[in-house]
Scaffold this active site. Structure first.
Site, PDB file in Angstrom:
ATOM      1  N   ASP A 150       1.677  -7.597  -9.844  1.00 17.95           N
ATOM      2  CA  ASP A 150       0.235  -7.862  -9.760  1.00 17.95           C
ATOM      3  C   ASP A 150      -0.561  -6.561  -9.830  1.00 17.95           C
ATOM      4  OD1 ASP A 150      -0.822 -10.376  -9.770  1.00 17.95           O
ATOM      5  OD2 ASP A 150      -0.510 -10.753  -7.629  1.00 17.95           O
ATOM      6  N   GLN A 179       0.243 -13.821  -2.722  1.00 13.89           N
ATOM      7  CA  GLN A 179      -1.002 -14.504  -3.089  1.00 13.89           C
ATOM      8  C   GLN A 179      -2.095 -14.196  -2.060  1.00 13.89           C
ATOM      9  OE1 GLN A 179      -1.534 -16.545  -5.910  1.00 13.89           O
ATOM     10  NE2 GLN A 179      -3.649 -16.501  -5.221  1.00 13.89           N
ATOM     11  N   LYS A 200       0.740 -20.486 -12.259  1.00 10.99           N
ATOM     12  CA  LYS A 200       1.698 -19.400 -12.502  1.00 10.99           C
ATOM     13  C   LYS A 200       3.108 -19.959 -12.668  1.00 10.99           C
ATOM     14  CE  LYS A 200      -1.076 -16.061  -9.958  1.00 10.99           C
ATOM     15  NZ  LYS A 200      -1.394 -15.496  -8.658  1.00 10.99           N
TER      16      LYS A 200
END
Ligand code: NAD
Length: 265
Positions: free
Chosen positions: A113, A90, A46
């Protein structure tokens, strides 16, 4: 369908040119509360993508014994920090932290996300696939979509997004009988496979000649990365693994960040 690798490369070049002319900095913060090597690899990917398109990426790595309250405080701080365009937490999180609570506490405006149920953004994988199809002028309406897998991050949001495009959508799952799977595969124009089992779809199935397949699965066999589908299925198009849905998922995060920026948040 364009080759996914090339499509993503071109899109990133376009984004780079767009971002370099902006007068404001776009910034993504990634919070990590684990020592998971797979997470390390995803985060590296990322940050590399962000760097390539000129978006600032910052990793905040916390100790695994960080308390839920400490994490919530950090999330609250980032929710209110106007220099942060968007941020992600995450997964996985340590067991003593309630994942659902964390997902809900991310501001829907900054949740690139798409984890928060109220998020303005679709989860990255389905969003990446639909964006790619649209960029290839795929005609969704009234066609039969088959989504195999019903997880909250792939299968369900995928089905929802395809329904919005006016497709006839069927979702199959671990309780689906093999003969029914055969029936639905045979009648599908678009198949999204997100099961996590190698050789799940093989040429033993009968496919429509116009069928397009997105293979979301990531499996390792003797160290080799494979999807849920055998290679070279008798279909019109099949996304490869690696170099397929994973790339679209990563691109989707960048597209969501640009959208936050465009909304002037
Ligand atoms: P998950 O384990 O949460 O869900 C798997 C789904 O498969 C379940 O809903 C289950 O009902 C279904 N399933 C299991 N056996 C089945 C069967 N025999 N018939 C029909 N359905 C069956 O997994 P997930 O998070 O949705 O991920 C699925 C796969 O996609 C994994 O391999 C994961 O690593 C991969 N993945 C890839 C990306 C990417 O960017 N490429 C993103 C997310 C997930």
């Amino acid at each position: 369908m364009k080759i996914i690798k090339e499509y993503v490369k071109n899109k990133k070049e376009e984004i780079f040119n767009l971002v370099k002319n902006l007068d404001i900095e776009i910034k993504l913060v990634i919070i990590q509360v684990n020592n998971d090597p797979a997470s390390d690899a995803y985060i590296r990917g990322k940050l590399k993508d962000l760097n390539e398109v000129g978006i600032k990426g910052e990793l905040i790595k916390l100790e695994v014994n960080t308390t839920q309250d400490e994490l919530l405080k950090l999330i609250n701080k980032l929710n209110n920090d106007s220099t942060v365009t968007g941020f992600i937490v995450q997964m996985p999180l340590p067991k003593h932290i309630d994942e659902e609570l964390i997902k809900r506490s991310i501001s829907p405006d900054k949740d690139v996300d798409g984890f928060n149920v109220l998020s303005k953004f679709n989860p990255a994988t389905p969003n990446g696939i639909v964006t790619y199809l649209k960029d290839n002028n795929y005609h969704f309406e009234s066609k039969n979509a088959l989504v195999i897998g019903r997880s909250n991050i792939v299968g369900r949001p995928m089905a929802e997004m395809l329904l919005k495009e006016n497709m006839n959508v069927t979702i199959l799952h671990s309780y689906t009988k093999k003969e029914d799977l055969k029936f639905y595969v045979e009648h599908a124009n678009l198949i999204i496979v997100a099961v996590g089992k190698p050789h799940f779809l093989t040429n033993d199935f009968k496919f429509n000649e116009d069928t397009i397949i997105f293979d979301v699965g990531i499996n390792r066999i003797n160290g080799k990365l494979v999807g849920d589908c055998d290679e070279n299925l008798n279909v019109k198009f099949q996304s490869p693994v690696p170099g397929g849905v994973g790339l679209l998922t990563r691109l989707s995060l960048i597209l969501n960040l640009l959208e936050v920026y465009n909304n002037g948040i």
